[in-house]
Design a protein around this motif. Structure first.
Motif, PDB file in Angstrom:
ATOM      1  N   UNK A 104       0.935  -1.274  -0.092  1.00 47.22           N
ATOM      2  CA  UNK A 104      -0.023  -0.361  -0.045  1.00 47.22           C
ATOM      3  C   UNK A 104       0.966   1.088   0.258  1.00 47.22           C
ATOM      4  N   UNK A 105       0.413   2.240  -0.746  1.00 47.83           N
ATOM      5  CA  UNK A 105       1.292   3.222  -0.492  1.00 47.83           C
ATOM      6  C   UNK A 105       1.093   4.132   0.643  1.00 47.83           C
ATOM      7  N   UNK A 106      -0.045   4.459   1.553  1.00 49.18           N
ATOM      8  CA  UNK A 106      -0.211   4.673   2.910  1.00 49.18           C
ATOM      9  C   UNK A 106      -1.479   4.915   3.070  1.00 49.18           C
ATOM     10  N   UNK A 107      -2.279   5.392   4.833  1.00 45.33           N
ATOM     11  CA  UNK A 107      -2.732   5.310   4.853  1.00 45.33           C
ATOM     12  C   UNK A 107      -3.643   6.823   5.266  1.00 45.33           C
ATOM     13  N   UNK A 108      -4.555   6.536   5.640  1.00 41.18           N
ATOM     14  CA  UNK A 108      -5.456   7.761   5.773  1.00 41.18           C
ATOM     15  C   UNK A 108      -6.194   7.356   6.884  1.00 41.18           C
ATOM     16  N   UNK A 109      -5.819   8.180   8.216  1.00 40.15           N
ATOM     17  CA  UNK A 109      -7.297   7.709   9.730  1.00 40.15           C
ATOM     18  C   UNK A 109      -7.944   9.302   9.606  1.00 40.15           C
ATOM     19  N   UNK A 110      -9.305   9.066   9.762  1.00 38.67           N
ATOM     20  CA  UNK A 110      -9.956  10.302   9.722  1.00 38.67           C
ATOM     21  C   UNK A 110     -10.969  10.284  10.866  1.00 38.67           C
ATOM     22  N   UNK A 167      -5.740   9.543  16.533  1.00 39.55           N
ATOM     23  CA  UNK A 167      -4.151   9.369  16.941  1.00 39.55           C
ATOM     24  C   UNK A 167      -3.507   8.026  17.362  1.00 39.55           C
ATOM     25  N   UNK A 168      -4.126   7.475  18.035  1.00 35.94           N
ATOM     26  CA  UNK A 168      -3.548   6.398  18.396  1.00 35.94           C
ATOM     27  C   UNK A 168      -3.032   5.171  17.294  1.00 35.94           C
ATOM     28  N   UNK A 169      -3.888   5.095  16.275  1.00 32.09           N
ATOM     29  CA  UNK A 169      -3.818   4.433  15.336  1.00 32.09           C
ATOM     30  C   UNK A 169      -1.854   4.585  14.415  1.00 32.09           C
ATOM     31  N   UNK A 170      -2.505   6.302  13.983  1.00 31.35           N
ATOM     32  CA  UNK A 170      -1.406   6.860  13.615  1.00 31.35           C
ATOM     33  C   UNK A 170       0.595   6.284  14.512  1.00 31.35           C
ATOM     34  N   UNK A 171      -0.366   6.847  15.466  1.00 34.65           N
ATOM     35  CA  UNK A 171       1.267   6.461  16.066  1.00 34.65           C
ATOM     36  C   UNK A 171       1.709   4.809  15.678  1.00 34.65           C
ATOM     37  N   UNK A 172       0.956   4.331  15.936  1.00 29.88           N
ATOM     38  CA  UNK A 172       0.991   2.247  15.922  1.00 29.88           C
ATOM     39  C   UNK A 172       1.797   2.068  14.308  1.00 29.88           C
ATOM     40  N   UNK A 173       0.433   2.658  13.697  1.00 25.20           N
ATOM     41  CA  UNK A 173       1.385   2.729  12.036  1.00 25.20           C
ATOM     42  C   UNK A 173       2.277   3.533  11.418  1.00 25.20           C
ATOM     43  N   UNK A 174       3.082   4.746  12.170  1.00 27.22           N
ATOM     44  CA  UNK A 174       4.243   5.280  12.136  1.00 27.22           C
ATOM     45  C   UNK A 174       5.187   3.894  12.850  1.00 27.22           C
ATOM     46  N   UNK A 208       3.086   4.636   5.766  1.00 20.70           N
ATOM     47  CA  UNK A 208       2.745   5.864   5.772  1.00 20.70           C
ATOM     48  C   UNK A 208       2.216   6.169   5.785  1.00 20.70           C
ATOM     49  N   UNK A 209       1.077   7.405   7.225  1.00 16.26           N
ATOM     50  CA  UNK A 209       0.353   7.431   6.877  1.00 16.26           C
ATOM     51  C   UNK A 209      -0.059   9.515   7.686  1.00 16.26           C
ATOM     52  N   UNK A 210      -0.754   9.026   7.414  1.00 18.18           N
ATOM     53  CA  UNK A 210      -2.109  10.603   6.851  1.00 18.18           C
ATOM     54  C   UNK A 210      -3.029  10.723   8.284  1.00 18.18           C
ATOM     55  N   UNK A 211      -3.470  12.176   9.341  1.00 18.35           N
ATOM     56  CA  UNK A 211      -4.313  11.992   9.485  1.00 18.35           C
ATOM     57  C   UNK A 211      -5.396  13.177   8.945  1.00 18.35           C
TER      58      UNK A 211
END
Length: 145
Positions: free
Chosen positions: A6-12, A38-45, A50-53
């Motif tokens: 995957x290119x990345x994950x966007x967490x909304x 925020x938890x998902x963002x930190x864990x994916x990093x 690659x992750x964005x919020x």
């Protein structure tokens, strides 16, 4: 899940700002979706994904801005995963995964099965069509991304 790159994950983080989402007593859905995101963002990093919020504070996002932030994350590509967190209060018990019409059920099913393995009650995974035009997704976040 399969091993597709995957290119990345966007967490909304659903809702936010003047839109509290579901409210019970002093609890507001927007606060829980932000904490989960925020938890998902930190864990994916941590995992090197690659992750964005879409938001990292309690702010109001209209539909256009929310979709813009999703698209600005990694674009509108098939290899981008978008997760929009919601904690609904409409009755029932358990996690649900709603996926876009353009996707197949594989990721939704795998996510729900892994949630169940952790002991969380689950309900179902499904798609929802717009009643006025069944060729389109019910949820704007699926239609516009």
């Amino acid at each position: 899940m399969n091993d597709r790159k995957i290119t990345g994950v966007v967490v909304d983080a659903g809702h936010g700002g003047v839109d509290p989402g579901a409210v019970y007593g002093g609890l507001q859905e927007k606060d829980f979706t932000l904490a989960a995101s925020l938890y998902m963002y930190d864990r994916l990093k941590e995992l090197g994904i690659p992750v964005k919020l879409t938001r990292d504070t309690d702010e109001t996002l209209d539909k256009a801005e929310r979709v813009s932030r999703i698209l600005n994350g990694f674009g509108n590509r098939d290899d981008v995963i978008v997760v929009s967190n919601h904690i609904n209060a409409g009755g029932g018990d358990g996690a649900e995964v709603i996926y876009a019409l353009r996707n197949n059920e594989t990721l939704a099913r795998d996510v729900l099965n892994n949630i169940a393995k952790e002991g969380q009650n689950i309900r179902s995974y499904y798609q929802r069509r717009l009643p006025s035009d069944p060729s389109k997704d019910y949820y704007f976040i699926h239609r516009e991304t």
